[in-house]
Design a protein around this motif. Structure first.
Motif, PDB file in Angstrom:
ATOM      1  N   TYR A  89      22.585 -40.265  34.711  1.00 27.21           N
ATOM      2  CA  TYR A  89      21.749 -41.367  35.172  1.00 27.21           C
ATOM      3  C   TYR A  89      22.087 -41.350  36.631  1.00 27.21           C
ATOM      4  O   TYR A  89      21.024 -41.511  37.324  1.00 27.21           O
ATOM      5  N   ASP A  90      23.323 -40.981  37.391  1.00 28.08           N
ATOM      6  CA  ASP A  90      23.490 -41.077  38.659  1.00 28.08           C
ATOM      7  C   ASP A  90      22.583 -40.059  39.131  1.00 28.08           C
ATOM      8  O   ASP A  90      22.306 -40.101  40.564  1.00 28.08           O
ATOM      9  N   ARG A  91      22.465 -38.831  38.714  1.00 26.81           N
ATOM     10  CA  ARG A  91      22.100 -37.835  39.557  1.00 26.81           C
ATOM     11  C   ARG A  91      20.567 -37.190  39.041  1.00 26.81           C
ATOM     12  O   ARG A  91      20.068 -36.490  39.575  1.00 26.81           O
ATOM     13  N   ILE A  92      19.953 -38.171  38.165  1.00 25.26           N
ATOM     14  CA  ILE A  92      18.472 -38.094  38.051  1.00 25.26           C
ATOM     15  C   ILE A  92      17.713 -39.112  38.241  1.00 25.26           C
ATOM     16  O   ILE A  92      17.934 -40.018  37.654  1.00 25.26           O
ATOM     17  N   PRO A  93      16.744 -39.137  39.237  1.00 24.60           N
ATOM     18  CA  PRO A  93      16.045 -40.270  39.630  1.00 24.60           C
ATOM     19  C   PRO A  93      15.222 -40.912  38.479  1.00 24.60           C
ATOM     20  O   PRO A  93      14.475 -40.085  37.582  1.00 24.60           O
ATOM     21  N   GLU A  94      15.239 -42.126  38.486  1.00 23.20           N
ATOM     22  CA  GLU A  94      14.685 -42.960  37.266  1.00 23.20           C
ATOM     23  C   GLU A  94      13.054 -42.530  37.014  1.00 23.20           C
ATOM     24  O   GLU A  94      12.640 -42.596  35.921  1.00 23.20           O
ATOM     25  N   GLU A  95      12.319 -42.268  38.447  1.00 21.17           N
ATOM     26  CA  GLU A  95      11.059 -42.098  38.054  1.00 21.17           C
ATOM     27  C   GLU A  95      10.757 -40.828  37.606  1.00 21.17           C
ATOM     28  O   GLU A  95       9.671 -40.299  37.257  1.00 21.17           O
ATOM     29  N   LYS A  96      11.658 -39.919  37.445  1.00 24.94           N
ATOM     30  CA  LYS A  96      11.522 -38.558  37.238  1.00 24.94           C
ATOM     31  C   LYS A  96      11.757 -38.528  35.554  1.00 24.94           C
ATOM     32  O   LYS A  96      11.337 -37.399  34.932  1.00 24.94           O
ATOM     33  N   GLU A  97      12.165 -39.504  35.113  1.00 22.44           N
ATOM     34  CA  GLU A  97      12.515 -39.522  33.412  1.00 22.44           C
ATOM     35  C   GLU A  97      11.389 -39.228  32.753  1.00 22.44           C
ATOM     36  O   GLU A  97      11.282 -38.363  31.668  1.00 22.44           O
ATOM     37  N   PRO A  98      10.017 -39.657  32.907  1.00 18.72           N
ATOM     38  CA  PRO A  98       8.692 -39.429  32.174  1.00 18.72           C
ATOM     39  C   PRO A  98       8.561 -37.869  32.330  1.00 18.72           C
ATOM     40  O   PRO A  98       8.355 -37.104  31.256  1.00 18.72           O
ATOM     41  N   GLU A  99       8.754 -37.100  33.270  1.00 19.53           N
ATOM     42  CA  GLU A  99       8.394 -35.828  33.335  1.00 19.53           C
ATOM     43  C   GLU A  99       9.560 -35.063  32.680  1.00 19.53           C
ATOM     44  O   GLU A  99       9.329 -34.002  32.137  1.00 19.53           O
ATOM     45  N   LEU A 100      10.918 -35.391  32.949  1.00 21.65           N
ATOM     46  CA  LEU A 100      11.958 -34.733  32.052  1.00 21.65           C
ATOM     47  C   LEU A 100      11.476 -34.637  30.701  1.00 21.65           C
ATOM     48  O   LEU A 100      11.771 -33.549  30.012  1.00 21.65           O
ATOM     49  N   PHE A 101      11.251 -35.952  30.130  1.00 20.46           N
ATOM     50  CA  PHE A 101      10.871 -35.952  28.518  1.00 20.46           C
ATOM     51  C   PHE A 101       9.871 -35.121  28.330  1.00 20.46           C
ATOM     52  O   PHE A 101       9.762 -34.293  26.966  1.00 20.46           O
ATOM     53  N   ARG A 102       8.858 -34.986  29.119  1.00 18.56           N
ATOM     54  CA  ARG A 102       7.500 -34.087  29.007  1.00 18.56           C
ATOM     55  C   ARG A 102       8.015 -32.701  28.554  1.00 18.56           C
ATOM     56  O   ARG A 102       7.381 -32.096  28.011  1.00 18.56           O
ATOM     57  N   LEU A 103       9.058 -32.311  29.376  1.00 18.74           N
ATOM     58  CA  LEU A 103       9.437 -30.904  29.378  1.00 18.74           C
ATOM     59  C   LEU A 103      10.251 -30.560  28.160  1.00 18.74           C
ATOM     60  O   LEU A 103      10.580 -29.554  27.619  1.00 18.74           O
ATOM     61  N   THR A 104      10.910 -31.653  27.714  1.00 18.83           N
ATOM     62  CA  THR A 104      11.956 -31.506  26.666  1.00 18.83           C
ATOM     63  C   THR A 104      11.189 -31.462  25.339  1.00 18.83           C
ATOM     64  O   THR A 104      11.732 -30.870  24.134  1.00 18.83           O
ATOM     65  N   LEU A 105      10.124 -32.301  25.166  1.00 20.79           N
ATOM     66  CA  LEU A 105       9.594 -32.616  23.949  1.00 20.79           C
ATOM     67  C   LEU A 105       8.970 -31.197  23.232  1.00 20.79           C
ATOM     68  O   LEU A 105       9.095 -31.330  22.123  1.00 20.79           O
ATOM     69  N   PRO A 106       8.444 -30.203  23.977  1.00 20.26           N
ATOM     70  CA  PRO A 106       8.125 -29.099  23.392  1.00 20.26           C
ATOM     71  C   PRO A 106       9.212 -28.201  22.496  1.00 20.26           C
ATOM     72  O   PRO A 106       8.932 -27.581  21.318  1.00 20.26           O
ATOM     73  N   TYR A 107      10.431 -28.538  22.776  1.00 21.92           N
ATOM     74  CA  TYR A 107      11.542 -28.028  22.201  1.00 21.92           C
ATOM     75  C   TYR A 107      11.798 -28.680  21.087  1.00 21.92           C
ATOM     76  O   TYR A 107      12.144 -28.127  19.997  1.00 21.92           O
ATOM     77  N   ILE A 108      11.697 -30.166  21.014  1.00 25.28           N
ATOM     78  CA  ILE A 108      11.807 -30.840  20.011  1.00 25.28           C
ATOM     79  C   ILE A 108      10.766 -30.626  18.854  1.00 25.28           C
ATOM     80  O   ILE A 108      10.980 -30.674  17.689  1.00 25.28           O
ATOM     81  N   GLU A 109       9.748 -30.473  19.313  1.00 20.39           N
ATOM     82  CA  GLU A 109       8.496 -30.226  18.425  1.00 20.39           C
ATOM     83  C   GLU A 109       8.350 -29.138  17.916  1.00 20.39           C
ATOM     84  O   GLU A 109       8.032 -28.784  16.655  1.00 20.39           O
ATOM     85  N   GLU A 110       9.064 -27.787  18.404  1.00 22.46           N
ATOM     86  CA  GLU A 110       9.374 -26.434  17.703  1.00 22.46           C
ATOM     87  C   GLU A 110      10.096 -26.773  16.627  1.00 22.46           C
ATOM     88  O   GLU A 110       9.665 -26.259  15.536  1.00 22.46           O
ATOM     89  N   TYR A 111      11.324 -27.537  16.716  1.00 25.48           N
ATOM     90  CA  TYR A 111      12.072 -27.931  15.559  1.00 25.48           C
ATOM     91  C   TYR A 111      11.227 -28.659  14.424  1.00 25.48           C
ATOM     92  O   TYR A 111      11.425 -28.226  13.008  1.00 25.48           O
ATOM     93  N   SER A 112      10.471 -29.462  14.855  1.00 26.16           N
ATOM     94  CA  SER A 112       9.756 -30.564  14.119  1.00 26.16           C
ATOM     95  C   SER A 112       8.869 -29.795  13.250  1.00 26.16           C
ATOM     96  O   SER A 112       8.671 -29.955  12.060  1.00 26.16           O
ATOM     97  N   ARG A 113       8.207 -28.867  13.740  1.00 28.56           N
ATOM     98  CA  ARG A 113       7.245 -28.011  12.992  1.00 28.56           C
ATOM     99  C   ARG A 113       7.834 -27.112  12.115  1.00 28.56           C
ATOM    100  O   ARG A 113       7.519 -27.071  10.707  1.00 28.56           O
ATOM    101  N   LEU A 114       8.917 -26.531  12.476  1.00 33.62           N
ATOM    102  CA  LEU A 114       9.771 -25.578  11.383  1.00 33.62           C
ATOM    103  C   LEU A 114      10.103 -26.487  10.275  1.00 33.62           C
ATOM    104  O   LEU A 114      10.209 -26.175   9.189  1.00 33.62           O
ATOM    105  N   HIS A 115      10.797 -27.829  10.758  1.00 31.51           N
ATOM    106  CA  HIS A 115      11.101 -28.660   9.532  1.00 31.51           C
ATOM    107  C   HIS A 115      10.293 -29.175   8.775  1.00 31.51           C
ATOM    108  O   HIS A 115      10.425 -29.508   7.501  1.00 31.51           O
ATOM    109  N   SER A 116       9.084 -29.297   9.111  1.00 32.97           N
ATOM    110  CA  SER A 116       7.945 -29.666   8.221  1.00 32.97           C
ATOM    111  C   SER A 116       7.570 -28.628   7.310  1.00 32.97           C
ATOM    112  O   SER A 116       7.204 -28.975   6.191  1.00 32.97           O
TER     113      SER A 116
END
Length: 300
Positions: A184-211
């Motif tokens: 948290y000290d080294r990632i600006p708070e305003e960057k968090e939405p963009e960070l999650f936008r980039l992590t979401l495809p990896y989460i969705e890849e697992y979710s599709r396979l699990h489905s």
């Protein structure tokens, strides 16, 4: 003389009679033991033959389950690793140590180890519902201050209270909080939405396979459940059969746990900004890392 011979003969006869009685008792006991041994042998043979269908069923189901969980575990590990790498991209101190991907991995490892024992008996839905609290950890990290080390040479004698559960273990882990504080000290708070936008495809890849596998996992679990119901009508309990009972119930439990380890609460988030991107990523990666460690559940 005649009386003495008669007395001697009587004594010999009595001794012979006593020996015959004792021998008869010993023989009866031996025959009973042989009979009991044969009964146990025939009973074990009968149970072995009757339980063979359960052995075969478990073997087939476990083989298919291991293939499914192997694919899920590989995808989950790949996803959690890539999520950690995304954190490095938003690091304002990229040359500093630890790298954020390492701090992130340390955090999710603490979570996975804290839940280790419960991964042998708790349901997947229960685990995920509790892990979701990680999504709201931002405020706790903000108020966290690293403890100053106790300089007393006798500090090791202080009694440490044993954590009551996984949540207590995580809460008491300075390694966990220090790692998150670094992130948290080294990632600006305003960057968090963009960070999650980039992590979401990896989460969705697992979710599709699990489905894809979720329905099949449910079917495999039901086959074992039906077998347990069938066994309830038989003269033996598969739980009493060494090497079968415990494995039977463990595989059934593992199938149910894996089936419940996914993210219905993250569906549709690609359409909106997630301002708590770090904590949401932590939650998702913790579940993913738990799945990737399936072969080690209950062994830490």
């Amino acid at each position: 003389m005649t009386d003495a011979v008669a007395l001697f003969s009587l004594i010999v006869a009595f001794a012979a009679y006593r020996h015959a009685v004792v021998s008869s008792r010993d023989n009866t006991k031996q025959i009973q033991e042989i009979s009991n041994t044969h009964l146990r042998l025939y009973s074990n043979i009968a149970i072995s033959k009757a339980s063979q269908k359960y052995v075969s069923l478990l073997s087939n189901i476990n083989k298919e389950f291991e293939e499914i969980v192997g694919k899920l575990a590989y995808t989950a590990l790949d996803a959690s690793t890539k999520i950690g790498s995304v954190f490095d991209e938003f690091d304002t101190k990229r040359q500093a140590h630890p790298y954020l991907r390492h701090a992130f991995h340390t955090g999710i490892t603490v979570v996975r180890e804290a839940y280790d024992k419960e991964l042998t008996y708790q349901t997947g839905l229960n685990l995920v519902s509790r892990l979701r609290t990680l999504k709201f950890i931002k405020g706790n990290v903000a108020s966290y201050e690293p403890e100053k080390p106790d300089r007393s040479i006798f500090s090791f004698l202080k009694k440490q209270n044993k954590p009551n559960g996984p949540e207590d273990a995580i809460n008491a882990s300075s390694v966990f909080w220090d790692s998150l504080k670094t992130i948290y000290d080294r990632i600006p708070e305003e960057k968090e939405p963009e960070l999650f936008r980039l992590t979401l495809p990896y989460i969705e890849e697992y979710s599709r396979l699990h489905s894809e596998f979720r329905q099949r996992l449910e079917e495999l679990e039901k086959q074992l459940e039906d077998a347990i119901k069938e066994n309830a009508l038989e003269m033996f309990d598969i739980r009493d059969i060494p090497g079968l009972g415990a494995k039977f119930y463990r595989v059934k439990g593992d199938i149910g746990r894996v089936r419940g380890l996914y993210f219905p609460d993250l569906h549709g988030l690609c359409e909106m900004p997630v301002h708590d991107g770090i904590s949401y990523s932590l939650y998702a990666a913790s579940v993913l890392f738990i799945i990737s460690q399936h072969f080690m559940w209950g062994k830490i």
